[in-house]
Design an enzyme around this catalytic site. Structure first.
Site, mmCIF file in Angstrom:
data_model
loop_
_atom_site.group_PDB
_atom_site.id
_atom_site.type_symbol
_atom_site.label_atom_id
_atom_site.label_comp_id
_atom_site.label_asym_id
_atom_site.label_seq_id
_atom_site.Cartn_x
_atom_site.Cartn_y
_atom_site.Cartn_z
ATOM 1 N N CYS A 280 107.157 -94.271 -13.755
ATOM 2 C CA CYS A 280 107.523 -92.939 -14.246
ATOM 3 C C CYS A 280 107.969 -92.027 -13.106
ATOM 4 O O CYS A 280 107.215 -91.158 -12.642
ATOM 5 C CB CYS A 280 106.416 -92.271 -15.035
ATOM 6 S SG CYS A 280 107.103 -90.861 -15.942
ATOM 7 N N CYS A 457 112.244 -91.058 -19.538
ATOM 8 C CA CYS A 457 111.318 -90.203 -18.823
ATOM 9 C C CYS A 457 111.325 -88.822 -19.466
ATOM 10 O O CYS A 457 112.280 -88.064 -19.300
ATOM 11 C CB CYS A 457 111.762 -90.133 -17.362
ATOM 12 S SG CYS A 457 110.504 -89.453 -16.339
HETATM 13 P P1 FAD Z 1 100.020 -101.610 -17.063
HETATM 14 O O1 FAD Z 1 100.138 -100.864 -18.340
HETATM 15 O O2 FAD Z 1 99.578 -100.868 -15.845
HETATM 16 O O3 FAD Z 1 99.073 -102.852 -17.346
HETATM 17 C C1 FAD Z 1 98.800 -103.843 -16.396
HETATM 18 C C2 FAD Z 1 97.544 -104.598 -16.844
HETATM 19 O O4 FAD Z 1 97.407 -105.774 -16.037
HETATM 20 C C3 FAD Z 1 96.269 -103.787 -16.669
HETATM 21 O O5 FAD Z 1 95.522 -103.773 -17.868
HETATM 22 C C4 FAD Z 1 95.533 -104.495 -15.540
HETATM 23 O O6 FAD Z 1 94.115 -104.428 -15.668
HETATM 24 C C5 FAD Z 1 96.044 -105.928 -15.690
HETATM 25 N N1 FAD Z 1 95.944 -106.713 -14.454
HETATM 26 C C6 FAD Z 1 96.064 -106.271 -13.183
HETATM 27 N N2 FAD Z 1 95.865 -107.289 -12.328
HETATM 28 C C7 FAD Z 1 95.641 -108.396 -13.074
HETATM 29 C C8 FAD Z 1 95.369 -109.761 -12.756
HETATM 30 N N3 FAD Z 1 95.258 -110.182 -11.488
HETATM 31 N N4 FAD Z 1 95.180 -110.646 -13.772
HETATM 32 C C9 FAD Z 1 95.275 -110.231 -15.070
HETATM 33 N N5 FAD Z 1 95.523 -108.942 -15.410
HETATM 34 C C10 FAD Z 1 95.708 -108.040 -14.415
HETATM 35 N N6 FAD Z 1 105.872 -94.339 -19.095
HETATM 36 C C11 FAD Z 1 106.649 -93.779 -20.073
HETATM 37 O O7 FAD Z 1 107.306 -94.494 -20.809
HETATM 38 N N7 FAD Z 1 106.710 -92.432 -20.253
HETATM 39 C C12 FAD Z 1 105.970 -91.591 -19.496
HETATM 40 O O8 FAD Z 1 106.031 -90.388 -19.694
HETATM 41 C C13 FAD Z 1 105.130 -92.128 -18.485
HETATM 42 N N8 FAD Z 1 104.381 -91.330 -17.711
HETATM 43 C C14 FAD Z 1 103.507 -91.865 -16.801
HETATM 44 C C15 FAD Z 1 102.711 -91.025 -16.058
HETATM 45 C C16 FAD Z 1 101.789 -91.541 -15.155
HETATM 46 C C17 FAD Z 1 100.916 -90.601 -14.374
HETATM 47 C C18 FAD Z 1 101.672 -92.942 -14.999
HETATM 48 C C19 FAD Z 1 100.653 -93.526 -14.049
HETATM 49 C C20 FAD Z 1 102.500 -93.792 -15.701
HETATM 50 C C21 FAD Z 1 103.435 -93.272 -16.605
HETATM 51 N N9 FAD Z 1 104.296 -94.087 -17.346
HETATM 52 C C22 FAD Z 1 105.118 -93.539 -18.308
HETATM 53 C C23 FAD Z 1 104.469 -95.501 -16.947
HETATM 54 C C24 FAD Z 1 103.795 -96.506 -17.851
HETATM 55 O O9 FAD Z 1 102.453 -96.181 -18.058
HETATM 56 C C25 FAD Z 1 103.917 -97.892 -17.224
HETATM 57 O O10 FAD Z 1 105.271 -98.122 -16.914
HETATM 58 C C26 FAD Z 1 103.414 -98.978 -18.148
HETATM 59 O O11 FAD Z 1 102.037 -98.808 -18.384
HETATM 60 C C27 FAD Z 1 103.695 -100.344 -17.553
HETATM 61 O O12 FAD Z 1 103.109 -101.350 -18.306
HETATM 62 P P2 FAD Z 1 102.597 -102.720 -17.594
HETATM 63 O O13 FAD Z 1 102.078 -103.575 -18.677
HETATM 64 O O14 FAD Z 1 103.651 -103.238 -16.698
HETATM 65 O O15 FAD Z 1 101.413 -102.249 -16.654
#
Ligand code: FAD
Length: 536
Positions: A280, A457
């Site tokens: 983000c 965003c």
């Molecule tokens: P995550 O959702 O972070 O999930 C990763 C998962 O993998 C976690 O549950 C973790 O525990 C697990 N994991 C880690 N290591 C391991 C391992 N070794 N083995 C197995 N599992 C593991 N997005 C938007 O669309 N709009 C917004 O307005 C927005 N605002 C945001 C504001 C903030 C402050 C933040 C921090 C993020 C924001 N985002 C926004 C971004 C969005 O939250 C992320 O892009 C999204 O969560 C990514 O998904 P992901 O599955 O890649 O990662």
């Protein structure tokens, strides 16, 4: 009901049905129904005798309704370690057997000592990470093929709705609105192994977990998110949460952001943005505009100098949104400092230190309030793995999300090497692509779904108004609605309603449940690279 390749549950079985159960290939029966629960129920002794005649292993592990315990789950675990698979467990309806199995899967790693049992069993689809990407992919896969056997490896008990953290830091959401129990968001029918992946052996279609278990897979989806490098800023972890220092990038600290905003009466308010890529990219600015808006409403803005220290050279990567953002920069009187990267914080002295390309000396800045957006990178176990590309991210094709070298491996979310904005909005469009392409690959179909780099965003610029940036690869605008309904280049009330009221249910009730509203990917007639999959 089949829960995994090796475990299924059923309602009450009768002795005369066991021959059919054996013919279906089951090797073990577990009876979870206490004897004499009902008058017409065959006794455990009768079932055991019939099972013996049919060469089926038989176990009696009675579960009294609503009395599931960890000890029972451990007993089930012990049975599963020795019993030949596949196993059919039954009770009156199958519910108790299913619940016990789930409980057994969620035992802490030390208690779930089924390493041996798991070593040999191959998972059909193994998903690394139960965050936005992992769970959306699981739900989209099940939407296409309910029979797929999906396993999610996820170490955390809770699932975060991270896009809500900005609203917690802005005093709009409560912290508890941004977290749910992992078990409550895991799609039904998915096996959850509460463990973390430690390493990958893609040549052997295997991953090794932190507990030491080695799991094989037919298809792998990699979605463990990214790593936040709190330690890369000297002194930050010692002071985060105190001395006026906070960050919306941490669940624990987002409420503190709002508290510190409310408490600041005057002085220097400093907001930082690290080098890209970050998740983000608009979040550092959103924190700032919400604070400035509040200070403006409280008539304090004239006594507060707001500074934006940005490691990059532009206000926002897609120029179309910059004029509207600039109007808020001037409304709030914000001083922007480009090419300034935060490298150290001295909390007690209330000083932040920045590096610039022009000088080797650090630039010292005093603050009364400091909101830090930390640097971010690929997790170590990804960057050091055979799946990584040169920058450490999982090296996938930008359109198909298939790994460039291991064709039964896909990735989505923050960890993928794609050049889109790392957002949950991107995941919403990526999950159907990954699901479509895995199912195509499995059935050898000439049908490939493409991801066009969509990310979004919602830039909150004041309480009640949002500039809704929506764009794809190369900064090409990809608005969901026509501009006469919602003009993303301007701050709108509708953008706010979407961000604060509509996106949380879209996330939990649609994206994580496989309802792909406005997320159908373009599909082309072509084949995917299947060089490795055929050997699985
Ligand atoms: P995550 O959702 O972070 O999930 C990763 C998962 O993998 C976690 O549950 C973790 O525990 C697990 N994991 C880690 N290591 C391991 C391992 N070794 N083995 C197995 N599992 C593991 N997005 C938007 O669309 N709009 C917004 O307005 C927005 N605002 C945001 C504001 C903030 C402050 C933040 C921090 C993020 C924001 N985002 C926004 C971004 C969005 O939250 C992320 O892009 C999204 O969560 C990514 O998904 P992901 O599955 O890649 O990662």
């Amino acid at each position: 009901t089949t829960l995994t390749k090796d475990f299924a549950v059923a309602g009450q079985l009768l002795p005369e049905q066991l021959a059919e159960v054996a013919a279906l290939g089951f090797k073990t029966i577990i009876n979870n129904r206490p004897d004499a629960e009902a008058a017409d129920q065959p006794s455990s002794d009768t079932m055991a005798a019939t099972a013996r005649e049919l060469n089926l292993a038989y176990y009696y592990l009675p579960v009294v309704p609503n009395q599931l315990t960890a000890d029972l789950a451990k007993e089930l675990d012990d049975i599963l370690q020795q019993a030949p698979a596949p196993v059919l467990a039954y009770c009156r309806t199958g519910n108790r057997s299913g619940q016990l199995f789930n409980l057994r899967n969620n035992l802490p790693p030390s208690a779930a000592t089924d390493t041996q049992a798991r070593v040999e069993s191959t998972r059909e689809v193994l998903i690394v990470g139960g965050g936005a990407g992992g769970l959306a992919a699981a739900a989209s896969l099940l939407k296409r093929d309910r029979k797929l056997q999906i396993t999610v490896i996820e170490p955390s008990d809770v699932h975060y709705y991270q896009p809500g953290w900005t609203l917690v830091g802005g005093g709009v959401f409560r912290q508890q609105q941004t977290v749910r129990q992992m078990g409550s968001v895991m799609p039904r029918g998915v096996e959850w192994i509460k463990d973390a992946v430690a390493s990958f052996e893609p040549d052997d279609n295997a991953v090794v977990l932190q507990s030491g278990t080695r799991l094989n897979y037919q298809y792998l989806v990699v979605a463990p998110g990214l790593k936040i490098e709190w330690d890369k800023i000297e002194g930050l972890t010692d002071t985060l949460g105190s001395n006026g220092v906070t960050s919306n990038y941490h669940f624990d600290h987002a409420p503190g952001t709002w508290e510190k905003i409310c408490n600041l009466q005057q002085g220097n308010a400093v907001f930082t943005q690290p080098p890209m890529p970050i998740k983000c990219a608009g979040a550092p600015q959103k924190a700032m505009y919400q604070a400035a808006w509040y200070w403006e409403q409280q008539q304090r803005l004239k006594n507060i100098n707001v500074h934006f220290f940005n490691a990059g050279g532009v206000l926002f990567g897609v120029p179309d949104y910059v004029p509207a953002l600039e109007s808020y920069i001037s409304r709030y009187g914000i001083d922007i400092h480009y090419q300034h990267q935060l490298v150290a914080v001295d909390g007690p002295a209330r000083k932040a230190f920045f590096q610039t390309p022009d000088t080797d000396d650090r630039i010292e800045v005093s603050f009364d309030f400091l909101h830090v957006s930390p640097p971010q990178c690929a997790p170590d176990f990804i960057a050091g793995s055979p799946l990584a590309g040169s920058a450490g991210w999982v090296d996938v094709d930008q359109a198909t999300l298939q790994h460039t070298r291991f064709s039964n491996v896909f990735s989505l979310g923050d960890v993928a090497s794609t050049s889109n904005a790392k957002t949950a909005a991107a995941v919403r469009k990526q999950a159907p692509v990954v699901a479509h392409n895995i199912v195509s690959l499995k059935h050898n179909r000439d049908s490939v779904a493409h991801y066009e780099g969509y990310g979004s965003c919602p830039l909150i610029v004041e309480r009640g108004k949002v500039i809704l940036a929506e764009f794809g690869y190369g900064g090409v605008l990809q608005p969901t609605m026509p501009s006469w309904i919602l003009n993303g280049k301007q701050a709108t009330r509708l953008g706010w309603i979407l961000k604060a009221h509509m996106l949380p249910p879209i996330y939990f009730d649609m994206m994580l449940k496989g309802h792909e509203w406005l997320a159908t990917p373009p599909v082309v007639r072509a084949g995917l690279n299947s060089s490795i999959v055929n050997e699985v």
